[in-house]
Scaffold this motif. Sequence first.
Motif, PDB file in Angstrom:
ATOM      1  N   LEU A  17       0.800  -1.218   0.000  1.00  0.00           N
ATOM      2  CA  LEU A  17       0.000   0.000   0.000  1.00  0.00           C
ATOM      3  C   LEU A  17       0.829   1.262   0.000  1.00  0.00           C
ATOM      4  O   LEU A  17       0.290   2.357  -0.035  1.00  0.00           O
ATOM      5  CB  LEU A  17      -0.946  -0.006   1.196  1.00  0.00           C
ATOM      6  CG  LEU A  17      -2.066  -1.041   1.087  1.00  0.00           C
ATOM      7  CD1 LEU A  17      -2.849  -1.090   2.379  1.00  0.00           C
ATOM      8  CD2 LEU A  17      -2.967  -0.728  -0.083  1.00  0.00           C
TER       9      LEU A  17
ATOM     10  N   ALA B 207      -0.154   3.208  -2.613  1.00  0.00           N
ATOM     11  CA  ALA B 207      -1.547   3.631  -2.548  1.00  0.00           C
ATOM     12  C   ALA B 207      -1.682   5.099  -2.176  1.00  0.00           C
ATOM     13  O   ALA B 207      -2.708   5.701  -2.429  1.00  0.00           O
ATOM     14  CB  ALA B 207      -2.321   2.770  -1.553  1.00  0.00           C
ATOM     15  N   ALA B 208      -0.652   5.690  -1.591  1.00  0.00           N
ATOM     16  CA  ALA B 208      -0.724   7.114  -1.258  1.00  0.00           C
ATOM     17  C   ALA B 208      -0.988   7.927  -2.518  1.00  0.00           C
ATOM     18  O   ALA B 208      -1.781   8.864  -2.504  1.00  0.00           O
ATOM     19  CB  ALA B 208       0.556   7.575  -0.572  1.00  0.00           C
TER      20      ALA B 208
ATOM     21  N   VAL C  12      -4.576   7.622  -3.372  1.00  0.00           N
ATOM     22  CA  VAL C  12      -5.440   8.460  -2.554  1.00  0.00           C
ATOM     23  C   VAL C  12      -5.436   9.875  -3.100  1.00  0.00           C
ATOM     24  O   VAL C  12      -6.479  10.497  -3.252  1.00  0.00           O
ATOM     25  CB  VAL C  12      -5.017   8.441  -1.067  1.00  0.00           C
ATOM     26  CG1 VAL C  12      -5.774   9.483  -0.275  1.00  0.00           C
ATOM     27  CG2 VAL C  12      -5.264   7.064  -0.479  1.00  0.00           C
TER      28      VAL C  12
ATOM     29  N   VAL D  36      -1.189   7.400   3.582  1.00  0.00           N
ATOM     30  CA  VAL D  36      -1.689   6.028   3.743  1.00  0.00           C
ATOM     31  C   VAL D  36      -0.808   5.256   4.726  1.00  0.00           C
ATOM     32  O   VAL D  36      -1.315   4.554   5.603  1.00  0.00           O
ATOM     33  CB  VAL D  36      -1.785   5.291   2.385  1.00  0.00           C
ATOM     34  CG1 VAL D  36      -2.116   3.820   2.583  1.00  0.00           C
ATOM     35  CG2 VAL D  36      -2.831   5.955   1.503  1.00  0.00           C
ATOM     36  N   ASP D  37       0.499   5.395   4.608  1.00  0.00           N
ATOM     37  CA  ASP D  37       1.403   4.706   5.531  1.00  0.00           C
ATOM     38  C   ASP D  37       1.173   5.167   6.963  1.00  0.00           C
ATOM     39  O   ASP D  37       1.134   4.348   7.889  1.00  0.00           O
ATOM     40  CB  ASP D  37       2.864   4.951   5.151  1.00  0.00           C
ATOM     41  CG  ASP D  37       3.246   4.298   3.835  1.00  0.00           C
ATOM     42  OD1 ASP D  37       2.592   3.304   3.456  1.00  0.00           O
ATOM     43  OD2 ASP D  37       4.187   4.777   3.188  1.00  0.00           O
TER      44      ASP D  37
ATOM     45  N   LEU E 151      -1.567   6.483   8.221  1.00  0.00           N
ATOM     46  CA  LEU E 151      -2.874   5.998   8.642  1.00  0.00           C
ATOM     47  C   LEU E 151      -2.813   4.520   9.021  1.00  0.00           C
ATOM     48  O   LEU E 151      -3.314   4.112  10.072  1.00  0.00           O
ATOM     49  CB  LEU E 151      -3.894   6.225   7.525  1.00  0.00           C
ATOM     50  CG  LEU E 151      -5.300   5.798   7.886  1.00  0.00           C
ATOM     51  CD1 LEU E 151      -6.204   7.014   7.935  1.00  0.00           C
ATOM     52  CD2 LEU E 151      -5.806   4.823   6.847  1.00  0.00           C
ATOM     53  N   LEU E 152      -2.175   3.720   8.176  1.00  0.00           N
ATOM     54  CA  LEU E 152      -2.059   2.285   8.458  1.00  0.00           C
ATOM     55  C   LEU E 152      -1.226   2.025   9.711  1.00  0.00           C
ATOM     56  O   LEU E 152      -1.534   1.110  10.484  1.00  0.00           O
ATOM     57  CB  LEU E 152      -1.458   1.546   7.262  1.00  0.00           C
ATOM     58  CG  LEU E 152      -2.376   1.400   6.050  1.00  0.00           C
ATOM     59  CD1 LEU E 152      -1.607   0.834   4.866  1.00  0.00           C
ATOM     60  CD2 LEU E 152      -3.590   0.560   6.377  1.00  0.00           C
TER      61      LEU E 152
ATOM     62  N   LEU F 278      -9.697   5.651  -0.354  1.00  0.00           N
ATOM     63  CA  LEU F 278      -9.132   4.569   0.453  1.00  0.00           C
ATOM     64  C   LEU F 278      -9.859   3.259   0.179  1.00  0.00           C
ATOM     65  O   LEU F 278      -9.229   2.206   0.073  1.00  0.00           O
ATOM     66  CB  LEU F 278      -9.184   4.921   1.936  1.00  0.00           C
ATOM     67  CG  LEU F 278      -8.217   6.006   2.385  1.00  0.00           C
ATOM     68  CD1 LEU F 278      -8.548   6.468   3.801  1.00  0.00           C
ATOM     69  CD2 LEU F 278      -6.771   5.528   2.294  1.00  0.00           C
TER      70      LEU F 278
ATOM     71  N   ALA G 293      -8.647   1.746  -2.894  1.00  0.00           N
ATOM     72  CA  ALA G 293      -7.299   1.181  -2.719  1.00  0.00           C
ATOM     73  C   ALA G 293      -7.314  -0.006  -1.749  1.00  0.00           C
ATOM     74  O   ALA G 293      -6.262  -0.472  -1.328  1.00  0.00           O
ATOM     75  CB  ALA G 293      -6.350   2.267  -2.205  1.00  0.00           C
TER      76      ALA G 293
ATOM     77  N   VAL H  95      -8.176  -0.130   1.346  1.00  0.00           N
ATOM     78  CA  VAL H  95      -7.797   0.204   2.710  1.00  0.00           C
ATOM     79  C   VAL H  95      -9.094   0.335   3.486  1.00  0.00           C
ATOM     80  O   VAL H  95     -10.021   1.006   3.054  1.00  0.00           O
ATOM     81  CB  VAL H  95      -7.004   1.527   2.769  1.00  0.00           C
ATOM     82  CG1 VAL H  95      -6.702   1.919   4.199  1.00  0.00           C
ATOM     83  CG2 VAL H  95      -5.731   1.412   1.950  1.00  0.00           C
TER      84      VAL H  95
END
Length: 151
Positions: free
Chosen positions: A12, A15-16, A19, A83-84, A86-87, A115, A118, A120
């Motif tokens: 992911l 994935a940023a 987003v 994203v990183d 947040l995860l 999200l 992606a 998430v």
Amino acid sequence: MQITRRHMLLGLTGAAGLVGAGYLLAPTRSGADESALLDPVEAHRQALNGDILLVDIRRPDEWQRTGLGQGAVPIDMRRKDFVDALLAEQMKRDGLPVALICARGVRSRRVAFALAQANVGPIIDVPEGMLGSRAGPGWLKRKLPLVAWRG
């Protein structure tokens, strides 16, 4: 092959960008059903009970101006590593569902959609936001507790 949290994080990382692109391309409605929405009162209650991770995705100047909702974690949605980050917060809390709040529900709706696209999740939107919207009066007018942001 078994997918671990590390694989998920590594997968992911890119994935940023999704987003960011998803925010610009997302429709104004996420298509989320009512179960994917929370009002600020319920978001506050669930955040304090440890049932959700409440993430304030606004900018630092907005956090400074109004404060943060008690129980919310500030992560600026413009961060390249959004994203990183947040995860990482979600993993600290054993994968709790993530509820997003912004000023008036527009950014949270679009980021929630991106999200979800992606993969998430689970992601919940707080459409009233901090300042209120058509969805309702918002965190501030409901007089929910605030904490000062200490950037």
